[in-house]
Design a protein around this motif. Sequence first.
Motif, PDB file in Angstrom:
ATOM      1  N   VAL A  14       0.689  -1.188   0.040  1.00 24.42           N
ATOM      2  CA  VAL A  14       0.069  -0.041  -0.155  1.00 24.42           C
ATOM      3  C   VAL A  14       0.939   1.239   0.000  1.00 24.42           C
ATOM      4  O   VAL A  14       0.721   2.134  -0.815  1.00 24.42           O
ATOM      5  CB  VAL A  14      -0.779   0.021   1.333  1.00 24.42           C
TER       6      VAL A  14
ATOM      7  N   ASP B  67      -7.546   2.489  -9.129  1.00 28.09           N
ATOM      8  CA  ASP B  67      -9.183   2.388  -9.229  1.00 28.09           C
ATOM      9  C   ASP B  67      -9.576   3.628  -8.754  1.00 28.09           C
ATOM     10  O   ASP B  67      -9.781   3.969  -7.638  1.00 28.09           O
ATOM     11  CB  ASP B  67      -9.286   1.208  -7.928  1.00 28.09           C
TER      12      ASP B  67
ATOM     13  N   GLN C  19     -12.333   4.834  -5.976  1.00 27.48           N
ATOM     14  CA  GLN C  19     -11.965   5.260  -4.599  1.00 27.48           C
ATOM     15  C   GLN C  19     -10.934   6.515  -4.543  1.00 27.48           C
ATOM     16  O   GLN C  19     -10.031   6.130  -5.614  1.00 27.48           O
ATOM     17  CB  GLN C  19     -11.705   3.901  -3.751  1.00 27.48           C
TER      18      GLN C  19
ATOM     19  N   ASP D 220      -9.528   5.972   0.908  1.00 27.94           N
ATOM     20  CA  ASP D 220     -10.333   4.831   1.042  1.00 27.94           C
ATOM     21  C   ASP D 220      -9.303   3.712   0.668  1.00 27.94           C
ATOM     22  O   ASP D 220      -9.643   2.647   1.343  1.00 27.94           O
ATOM     23  CB  ASP D 220     -11.524   5.118  -0.102  1.00 27.94           C
ATOM     24  N   TYR D 221      -8.462   3.807  -0.418  1.00 22.75           N
ATOM     25  CA  TYR D 221      -7.660   2.665  -0.329  1.00 22.75           C
ATOM     26  C   TYR D 221      -6.674   2.137   0.704  1.00 22.75           C
ATOM     27  O   TYR D 221      -6.556   1.089   0.883  1.00 22.75           O
ATOM     28  CB  TYR D 221      -6.836   2.991  -1.838  1.00 22.75           C
TER      29      TYR D 221
ATOM     30  N   GLN E 284      -7.442   2.696   3.703  1.00 20.14           N
ATOM     31  CA  GLN E 284      -8.312   2.046   4.765  1.00 20.14           C
ATOM     32  C   GLN E 284      -8.645   0.597   4.368  1.00 20.14           C
ATOM     33  O   GLN E 284      -9.248   0.015   5.333  1.00 20.14           O
ATOM     34  CB  GLN E 284      -9.438   2.993   4.997  1.00 20.14           C
ATOM     35  N   THR E 285      -8.034   0.186   3.254  1.00 15.17           N
ATOM     36  CA  THR E 285      -8.283  -1.319   3.114  1.00 15.17           C
ATOM     37  C   THR E 285      -7.433  -2.056   4.037  1.00 15.17           C
ATOM     38  O   THR E 285      -7.818  -3.514   4.123  1.00 15.17           O
ATOM     39  CB  THR E 285      -8.265  -1.751   1.641  1.00 15.17           C
ATOM     40  N   LEU E 286      -6.580  -1.606   4.616  1.00 18.19           N
ATOM     41  CA  LEU E 286      -5.563  -2.305   5.584  1.00 18.19           C
ATOM     42  C   LEU E 286      -6.401  -2.104   7.094  1.00 18.19           C
ATOM     43  O   LEU E 286      -5.896  -2.893   7.859  1.00 18.19           O
ATOM     44  CB  LEU E 286      -4.494  -1.346   5.422  1.00 18.19           C
TER      45      LEU E 286
ATOM     46  N   LYS F 226      -9.655   0.606   9.253  1.00 16.09           N
ATOM     47  CA  LYS F 226     -10.255   1.988   9.424  1.00 16.09           C
ATOM     48  C   LYS F 226      -9.370   2.768  10.018  1.00 16.09           C
ATOM     49  O   LYS F 226      -9.637   4.171   9.669  1.00 16.09           O
ATOM     50  CB  LYS F 226     -11.611   1.956   9.949  1.00 16.09           C
TER      51      LYS F 226
END
Length: 275
Positions: free
Chosen positions: A175, A247, A250, A254-255, A257-259, A261
């Motif tokens: 990330v 992508d 998003q 947001d990306y 926070q895929t790890l 919140k």
Amino acid sequence: MAKITAAEVNKLRKTTGAGMMDCKKALVEADGDFDTAIEILRKKGQKIAAKRADRESSEGAVIAKVNDDNKKGVIISLNCETDFVAKNDDFVKLAHDFAGMALNYDSKDAFLNADFNGMTVQEKLTEQTGVIGEKLEIGAFKTLEAPFVGSYIHAGNKIAVLTGLSKDVDGAEEVAKDVSMQAAAMNPVALNEEGVDQETIDKEIEIAKDQLREEGKPEEMLDKIAKGKLNRFFKDNTLVNQAFIKDNKQSVSDYVQTLGKDVSVVAFERVALEG
């Protein structure tokens, strides 16, 4: 006069990076004394550095390095005069060596005065100016510390980025690299809205108002519409609010926070050579 062997010339070449003929001449002048020959080559570098001091060194290699526990990163640029030198393997290796060493320092001055194989970094730059025949200098020197630091160097070593995340979690390396690539490609002006300086904000509002006046919008509506345009500016030009290039449905935030919140980008550093 001392007999100069090929092995001695080769040893001096490996130590200094100077050309074979320059090494042989230095050894002859030094009557075979190795240390004196090194000093002769250094003085040659000083003379060339003095002659080229006013030259522009806008080419070079930008290198990012991160320490073993991913808590600290550094970006340096090793600058030279021509793209031909910037692409030389030995030059790029020297830039990597410098960057790895720079992780141990927090300021450019401390780094330039640090020991590099028996001489200071600044002395090494002067020596290599003599070897290469171009002005060499350390341009950028940026450090970043965070719970997790990742990096990215763009192909050709012209752009490098460090990204700091708020947590060291599984997937952080990928990330952080993706966000660093985003910053390399999109060149955000700041991390978020709070990072944009007031001068830039005032300038963007004024530009928006001028455009609206040309479109014939009434004066009493300008402030409201200009603020909307400013929000668009923040979305396009601040890292965490930009659409994620892999992508665009998003945002970068947001990306990340895929790890989790509670994971966020806390800082980034970007250095680019525009030469």
